[in-house]
Design a protein around this motif. Structure first.
Motif, PDB file in Angstrom:
ATOM      1  N   PRO A  33       0.612  -1.161   0.124  1.00 55.23           N
ATOM      2  CA  PRO A  33      -0.030   0.095  -0.060  1.00 55.23           C
ATOM      3  C   PRO A  33       0.832   1.206  -0.081  1.00 55.23           C
ATOM      4  O   PRO A  33       2.089   1.140   0.384  1.00 55.23           O
ATOM      5  CB  PRO A  33      -0.824  -0.117   1.386  1.00 55.23           C
ATOM      6  CG  PRO A  33       0.114  -0.907   2.238  1.00 55.23           C
ATOM      7  CD  PRO A  33       0.820  -1.678   1.322  1.00 55.23           C
ATOM      8  N   THR A  34       0.278   2.610  -0.267  1.00 60.83           N
ATOM      9  CA  THR A  34       0.962   3.557  -0.466  1.00 60.83           C
ATOM     10  C   THR A  34       0.345   4.694   0.515  1.00 60.83           C
ATOM     11  O   THR A  34      -0.907   4.458   0.826  1.00 60.83           O
ATOM     12  CB  THR A  34       1.056   4.362  -1.640  1.00 60.83           C
ATOM     13  OG1 THR A  34      -0.379   4.608  -2.152  1.00 60.83           O
ATOM     14  CG2 THR A  34       1.905   3.462  -2.668  1.00 60.83           C
ATOM     15  N   TYR A  35       1.053   5.493   0.934  1.00 60.70           N
ATOM     16  CA  TYR A  35       0.569   6.578   2.102  1.00 60.70           C
ATOM     17  C   TYR A  35       1.250   7.903   1.786  1.00 60.70           C
ATOM     18  O   TYR A  35       2.424   8.001   1.728  1.00 60.70           O
ATOM     19  CB  TYR A  35       0.719   5.723   3.406  1.00 60.70           C
ATOM     20  CG  TYR A  35       0.109   6.626   4.478  1.00 60.70           C
ATOM     21  CD1 TYR A  35      -1.356   6.594   4.611  1.00 60.70           C
ATOM     22  CD2 TYR A  35       0.932   7.011   5.404  1.00 60.70           C
ATOM     23  CE1 TYR A  35      -1.804   7.422   5.878  1.00 60.70           C
ATOM     24  CE2 TYR A  35       0.358   7.754   6.603  1.00 60.70           C
ATOM     25  CZ  TYR A  35      -1.175   7.850   6.888  1.00 60.70           C
ATOM     26  OH  TYR A  35      -1.653   8.360   7.792  1.00 60.70           O
ATOM     27  N   ALA A  36       0.241   8.984   1.555  1.00 62.70           N
ATOM     28  CA  ALA A  36       0.966  10.140   1.022  1.00 62.70           C
ATOM     29  C   ALA A  36       0.014  11.373   1.411  1.00 62.70           C
ATOM     30  O   ALA A  36      -1.253  11.247   1.947  1.00 62.70           O
ATOM     31  CB  ALA A  36       1.057  10.188  -0.437  1.00 62.70           C
ATOM     32  N   PHE A  37       0.877  12.458   1.811  1.00 58.59           N
ATOM     33  CA  PHE A  37      -0.174  13.817   2.035  1.00 58.59           C
ATOM     34  C   PHE A  37      -0.522  14.442   0.805  1.00 58.59           C
ATOM     35  O   PHE A  37       0.118  14.682  -0.216  1.00 58.59           O
ATOM     36  CB  PHE A  37       0.938  14.596   2.618  1.00 58.59           C
ATOM     37  CG  PHE A  37       0.354  15.941   3.125  1.00 58.59           C
ATOM     38  CD1 PHE A  37      -0.564  15.943   4.217  1.00 58.59           C
ATOM     39  CD2 PHE A  37       0.729  17.066   2.607  1.00 58.59           C
ATOM     40  CE1 PHE A  37      -1.227  17.030   4.664  1.00 58.59           C
ATOM     41  CE2 PHE A  37       0.027  18.348   2.968  1.00 58.59           C
ATOM     42  CZ  PHE A  37      -0.840  18.411   3.925  1.00 58.59           C
ATOM     43  N   ASN A  38      -1.705  14.607   0.899  1.00 57.72           N
ATOM     44  CA  ASN A  38      -2.420  15.541  -0.466  1.00 57.72           C
ATOM     45  C   ASN A  38      -2.355  16.960   0.182  1.00 57.72           C
ATOM     46  O   ASN A  38      -3.224  17.370   0.875  1.00 57.72           O
ATOM     47  CB  ASN A  38      -3.812  14.859  -0.513  1.00 57.72           C
ATOM     48  CG  ASN A  38      -4.678  15.545  -1.521  1.00 57.72           C
ATOM     49  OD1 ASN A  38      -4.316  16.552  -1.948  1.00 57.72           O
ATOM     50  ND2 ASN A  38      -5.504  14.701  -2.269  1.00 57.72           N
TER      51      ASN A  38
END
Length: 68
Positions: A33-38
């Motif tokens: 999975p990926t996890y990033a700040f929008n």
């Protein structure tokens, strides 16, 4: 044919439910999975690739992947 989807959503239970629903429709987790700040929303976003093998259907660019 092998189908590919990239599921995205906010870092909350709704994202987990989206992935769980896909798994229960026969999709399989593909990769990490990926996890990033929008920066546009100021919130963290999650992403997960899923794949599914479908027999008897030919790929077309207009195919609605979520219908499988």
């Amino acid at each position: 044919m092998k189908l590919y989807r990239f599921l995205t959503g906010p870092d909350d239970a709704s994202f987990c439910h989206k992935v769980t629903a896909a798994i229960n429709k026969g999709w399989h987790i593909y990769g990490s999975p990926t996890y990033a700040f929008n920066s546009a929303t100021g919130a963290m976003q999650c992403g997960q690739a899923v794949v599914k093998d479908v027999e008897g259907v030919d790929y077309e660019p207009g195919i609605r992947l979520s219908s499988f």
